[in-house]
Write an enzyme that holds these catalytic residues in place. Structure first.
Site, PDB file in Angstrom:
ATOM      1  CD  GLU A  57     -14.310  -9.325  -2.715  1.00 29.15           C
ATOM      2  OE1 GLU A  57     -14.770  -8.252  -2.786  1.00 29.15           O
ATOM      3  OE2 GLU A  57     -13.480  -9.440  -1.508  1.00 29.15           O
ATOM      4  CG  ASP A  58     -10.661 -12.248  -3.135  1.00 30.83           C
ATOM      5  OD1 ASP A  58     -10.416 -11.203  -2.491  1.00 30.83           O
ATOM      6  OD2 ASP A  58     -10.876 -13.240  -2.385  1.00 30.83           O
ATOM      7  CG  ASN A 117      -8.010 -10.680   8.084  1.00 31.80           C
ATOM      8  OD1 ASN A 117      -8.087 -10.667   9.308  1.00 31.80           O
ATOM      9  ND2 ASN A 117      -8.424  -9.933   7.143  1.00 31.80           N
ATOM     10  CE1 TYR A 123     -16.410 -13.018   1.359  1.00 36.59           C
ATOM     11  CE2 TYR A 123     -14.869 -11.723   2.871  1.00 36.59           C
ATOM     12  CZ  TYR A 123     -15.360 -11.997   1.724  1.00 36.59           C
ATOM     13  OH  TYR A 123     -14.719 -11.684   0.391  1.00 36.59           O
ATOM     14  CB  ALA A 135      -4.876  -3.584   1.903  1.00 44.09           C
ATOM     15  CB  ALA A 176       3.617  -1.859  -0.975  1.00 41.44           C
ATOM     16  NE  ARG A 186      -5.699 -10.958  -3.685  1.00 45.21           N
ATOM     17  CZ  ARG A 186      -6.007  -9.994  -2.722  1.00 45.21           C
ATOM     18  NH1 ARG A 186      -5.029  -9.012  -2.404  1.00 45.21           N
ATOM     19  NH2 ARG A 186      -7.090  -9.656  -2.538  1.00 45.21           N
ATOM     20  CE  LYS A 213     -16.757  -8.193  -0.096  1.00 42.95           C
ATOM     21  NZ  LYS A 213     -15.319  -8.027   0.434  1.00 42.95           N
ATOM     22  CG  ASP A 216     -14.813  -4.603  -0.133  1.00 42.48           C
ATOM     23  OD1 ASP A 216     -15.023  -3.574   0.170  1.00 42.48           O
ATOM     24  OD2 ASP A 216     -14.553  -5.833   0.487  1.00 42.48           O
ATOM     25  CG  ASP A 217     -10.326  -7.639  -2.653  1.00 42.28           C
ATOM     26  OD1 ASP A 217     -10.551  -7.993  -1.532  1.00 42.28           O
ATOM     27  OD2 ASP A 217     -10.295  -7.940  -3.775  1.00 42.28           O
TER      28      ASP A 217
HETATM   29  P1  NAD Z   1      -1.769  -7.947  -1.680  1.00 42.32           P
HETATM   30  O1  NAD Z   1      -1.141  -9.194  -1.865  1.00 42.32           O
HETATM   31  O2  NAD Z   1      -2.403  -7.087  -2.748  1.00 42.32           O
HETATM   32  O3  NAD Z   1      -0.706  -7.272  -0.863  1.00 42.32           O
HETATM   33  C1  NAD Z   1       0.377  -7.669  -0.044  1.00 42.32           C
HETATM   34  C2  NAD Z   1       1.645  -6.735   0.026  1.00 42.32           C
HETATM   35  O4  NAD Z   1       2.327  -7.237   1.034  1.00 42.32           O
HETATM   36  C3  NAD Z   1       2.508  -6.753  -0.998  1.00 42.32           C
HETATM   37  O5  NAD Z   1       2.544  -5.492  -1.400  1.00 42.32           O
HETATM   38  C4  NAD Z   1       3.780  -7.351  -0.902  1.00 42.32           C
HETATM   39  O6  NAD Z   1       4.970  -7.071  -1.610  1.00 42.32           O
HETATM   40  C5  NAD Z   1       3.677  -7.099   0.590  1.00 42.32           C
HETATM   41  N1  NAD Z   1       4.730  -8.151   1.362  1.00 42.32           N
HETATM   42  C6  NAD Z   1       4.983  -9.473   1.370  1.00 42.32           C
HETATM   43  N2  NAD Z   1       5.740 -10.079   2.167  1.00 42.32           N
HETATM   44  C7  NAD Z   1       6.143  -8.973   2.927  1.00 42.32           C
HETATM   45  C8  NAD Z   1       7.307  -8.642   3.656  1.00 42.32           C
HETATM   46  N3  NAD Z   1       7.762  -9.705   4.346  1.00 42.32           N
HETATM   47  N4  NAD Z   1       7.596  -7.447   4.277  1.00 42.32           N
HETATM   48  C9  NAD Z   1       6.586  -6.253   4.019  1.00 42.32           C
HETATM   49  N5  NAD Z   1       5.884  -6.504   2.821  1.00 42.32           N
HETATM   50  C10 NAD Z   1       5.403  -7.878   2.274  1.00 42.32           C
HETATM   51  O7  NAD Z   1      -2.705  -8.416  -0.514  1.00 42.32           O
HETATM   52  P2  NAD Z   1      -3.809  -7.313   0.420  1.00 42.32           P
HETATM   53  O8  NAD Z   1      -4.785  -7.189  -0.512  1.00 42.32           O
HETATM   54  O9  NAD Z   1      -2.937  -5.902   0.110  1.00 42.32           O
HETATM   55  O10 NAD Z   1      -3.936  -7.822   1.538  1.00 42.32           O
HETATM   56  C11 NAD Z   1      -3.065  -7.733   2.514  1.00 42.32           C
HETATM   57  C12 NAD Z   1      -3.345  -8.395   3.918  1.00 42.32           C
HETATM   58  O11 NAD Z   1      -4.310  -7.293   4.693  1.00 42.32           O
HETATM   59  C13 NAD Z   1      -4.205  -9.528   4.118  1.00 42.32           C
HETATM   60  O12 NAD Z   1      -3.694 -10.453   5.157  1.00 42.32           O
HETATM   61  C14 NAD Z   1      -5.510  -9.261   3.897  1.00 42.32           C
HETATM   62  O13 NAD Z   1      -6.400 -10.164   4.553  1.00 42.32           O
HETATM   63  C15 NAD Z   1      -5.474  -8.018   4.782  1.00 42.32           C
HETATM   64  N6  NAD Z   1      -6.596  -7.185   4.538  1.00 42.32           N
HETATM   65  C16 NAD Z   1      -7.442  -6.757   5.575  1.00 42.32           C
HETATM   66  C17 NAD Z   1      -8.491  -5.923   5.593  1.00 42.32           C
HETATM   67  C18 NAD Z   1      -9.258  -5.562   6.655  1.00 42.32           C
HETATM   68  O14 NAD Z   1      -8.953  -5.721   7.864  1.00 42.32           O
HETATM   69  N7  NAD Z   1     -10.453  -5.075   6.416  1.00 42.32           N
HETATM   70  C19 NAD Z   1      -8.928  -5.728   4.335  1.00 42.32           C
HETATM   71  C20 NAD Z   1      -8.441  -6.061   3.154  1.00 42.32           C
HETATM   72  C21 NAD Z   1      -7.108  -6.944   3.280  1.00 42.32           C
END
Ligand code: NAD
Length: 547
Positions: free
Chosen positions: A241-242, A404, A99, A301, A298, A152, A170, A264-265
């Site tokens: 997913e994604d 990540n 993964y 996650a 925002a 995505r 997954k 899950d995301d």
């Molecule tokens: P997403 O694309 O849905 O959200 C990303 C957000 O970040 C968007 O709202 C965007 O506007 C914002 N953003 C982008 N650039 C920015 C900046 N310079 N300043 C402030 N905000 C900014 O992605 P996601 O699914 O929410 O995932 C986000 C991150 O969280 C990824 O790196 C993912 O790997 C990580 N994640 C970790 C876990 C875990 O640790 N269990 C789980 C899910 C996601």
């Protein structure tokens, strides 16, 4: 060793070529005689444990993670039990290969490292015959489908049909971490085209060579697919997913009351983060309803976590408005506030009355949060001033750097401890080594979704839940937090070790199933010993005897 019987016709070379039954050199003398294997295998009978040693020796010799991924998929294709045993016994080493982060690389190179088909590709061109296509799947007892449209993939964007690595990875985790039998899992890539020009130009790209369909046409494909899943595999859990933000939230809203489904995301991430928060509060002694959480990011996650925190706070007596007021988001434009126009729907509930603040460090100073959670995929944003401010406002600042891969992490574990004088309660999305600071050893752990979604799936399947509800994710978060020991907390670990994940999944499975029964959503008969029942359903990758 428990016993299993291969289908009558499966003997000899056909048996060795069936990954679901093959044990390779571990077939015993008696099995070799009874199953026509004599002479087809090297002389010595090798134990599964010795086979694992051989696999590890070969894997560790591979020069890079992608080669390890290819080698592990090769094993998956030859001998499922051995593949799942290796992952279950060495999760810290194997999960990052099958993964994140390596699966991302594997998706980028999907057409180039392709070995043999796995899962199903359903395309926009299959409209009108999706149920018929799904019937081509060789197993009838499918209970979980993980589906992606590849738009995505992790933080890598649109990878079209090459995103298939994600549903495959997954579902491998569902089996390795929660013992969902492999034949009950079906990875699906819903191929609706790609807008990625590199893929469209690549002769080895295996998906539809067209731009993505969208709007009503896209929705009709999803609708037919969902209906087909329920027709062919009634009650099957469909995990999204994604999917890109613009589809993920609305598809979840559209289908969560209709079928057994979750994303899950959004929701799995939420539960794993809430569990970390609950563990942190065991250390600080604080109450959840007194926390103020500031998110950097925002997206799926951030708003998923916020929504679940709100549910948890409401369960503890706050009104929805009061609970929302305790969660704040910063996106690429700055603090999400009421005066901003054109905010996406998922951000609006968190657009509070407050002057605009453009920069995250200024938002930290303005709001004085008890916890900061980084999920924007922008590395290094929890800077020294940010962490020093957090340490000034809080005796034990809660700092989750969840983005990540490691390069996108908001801070390293070492930075989190150093810049808060060892007071941070830290969790991360990517793995970090233990940190020695001022004579104390901290062991930070990953807020890995693998702690949550396999157990949620297990519980939903065991109870035959009609829907997956917020209450189930709350129960999952609480069950996960309850598995964290005092010894874990004393060394700064907010999660249990990953090696414990099968037991964690059993606990979560029982908690989720219990909610399904309590909420009247269970289709399976009630069980006296729910935990025992859930455990008894878990696939065990140790070899069974054929004779
Ligand atoms: P997403 O694309 O849905 O959200 C990303 C957000 O970040 C968007 O709202 C965007 O506007 C914002 N953003 C982008 N650039 C920015 C900046 N310079 N300043 C402030 N905000 C900014 O992605 P996601 O699914 O929410 O995932 C986000 C991150 O969280 C990824 O790196 C993912 O790997 C990580 N994640 C970790 C876990 C875990 O640790 N269990 C789980 C899910 C996601």
């Amino acid at each position: 060793m428990s016993k299993q019987t291969p289908p009558e016709q499966l003997r000899g070379i056909a048996l060795l070529r069936d990954p679901a039954l093959n044990k390779g050199t571990a077939f015993t003398e008696a099995e070799r005689d009874a199953l026509g294997l004599r002479g087809l295998l090297p002389t010595q009978v090798i134990t599964q444990e010795a086979q694992i040693e051989r696999i590890l020796e070969n894997l560790r010799r591979q020069p890079d993670p992608l080669e390890k991924y290819v080698a592990l998929e090769g094993l998956h294709n030859r001998n499922e039990a051995l593949f799942f045993r290796v992952i279950a016994d060495y999760p810290d080493e194997m999960v990052p290969i099958i993964y994140t982060p390596t699966v991302g690389l594997a998706c980028q190179k999907f057409g180039h490292i392709y070995q043999r088909p796995r899962g199903m590709f359903i395309t926009a061109a299959d409209r009108g015959r999706m149920a018929q296509v799904l019937r081509n799947w060789p197993y009838r007892d499918v209970s979980i489908i993980v589906v992606s449209d590849g738009e995505r993939i992790l933080g890598l964007g649109d990878l079209g049909a090459s995103g298939m690595g994600i549903p495959i990875g997954k579902l491998s985790l569902y089996t390795a971490c929660a013992g969902i039998p492999p034949t009950q899992t079906l990875p699906v890539l819903l191929d609706v085209g790609t807008n990625n020009p590199t893929l469209l130009d690549d002769p080895l790209y295996q998906g539809l060579k067209q731009r993505r369909i969208s709007g009503a046409e896209y929705d009709a494909v999803i609708e037919e697919f969902i209906a087909a899943t329920q027709e062919v595999f009634p009650g099957v859990l469909v995990q999204f997913e994604d999917f890109a933000n613009h589809n993920a939230f609305r598809l979840l809203a559209k289908y969560r009351e209709r079928i057994c489904t979750f994303n899950d995301d959004i929701q799995g991430t939420a539960a794993v983060a809430l569990a970390g928060l609950l563990s942190a509060l065991r250390v600080t002694g604080g109450r959840l309803i007194d926390q103020k959480v500031l998110f950097l990011g925002a997206g799926e996650a951030a708003t998923g976590i916020s929504d679940l925190i709100v549910s948890a706070m409401r369960a503890q007596g706050l009104s929805e408005a009061e609970a929302r007021q305790r969660c704040w988001l910063v996106d690429s434009q700055g603090l999400v506030v009421a005066e901003r126009t054109g905010l996406a729907g998922h951000k609006q509930p968190y657009a509070h009355a407050h002057p605009m603040v453009a920069k995250f460090p200024d938002a930290v100073d303005a709001l004085r949060p008890t916890a900061i959670i980084g999920v924007a995929a922008v590395g290094g944003t929890f800077t020294e001033p940010v962490l020093r401010s957090m340490a000034q406002f809080n005796q034990r600042p809660i700092v989750f750097a969840l983005s990540n891969p490691t390069s996108k992490s908001e801070c390293t574990a070492q930075e989190a401890y150093r810049w808060t004088e060892g007071r941070a309660l830290f969790a991360s999305g990517s793995p970090f080594d233990p940190v020695d600071y001022e004579g104390q050893r901290f062991v930070p752990r990953q807020g890995n979704n693998s702690y949550i979604f396999p157990g949620v799936g297990l519980g939903a399947i065991a109870s035959k839940a009609r829907h997956v509800t917020d209450a189930m994710f709350l129960a999952a978060a609480e069950a996960l937090a309850a598995t964290v020991s005092e010894a874990d907390l004393a060394q700064g670990s907010l999660y249990p070790p990953l090696i414990a994940v099968r037991e964690v999944s059993a606990q979560i499975g029982a908690a989720v199933a219990n909610v399904a029964y309590t909420q009247g959503l269970a289709g399976a008969p009630e069980q006296k010993d729910l935990l025992g029942y859930v455990r008894s359903r878990m696939y065990d990758p140790r070899y069974k005897s054929f004779v």
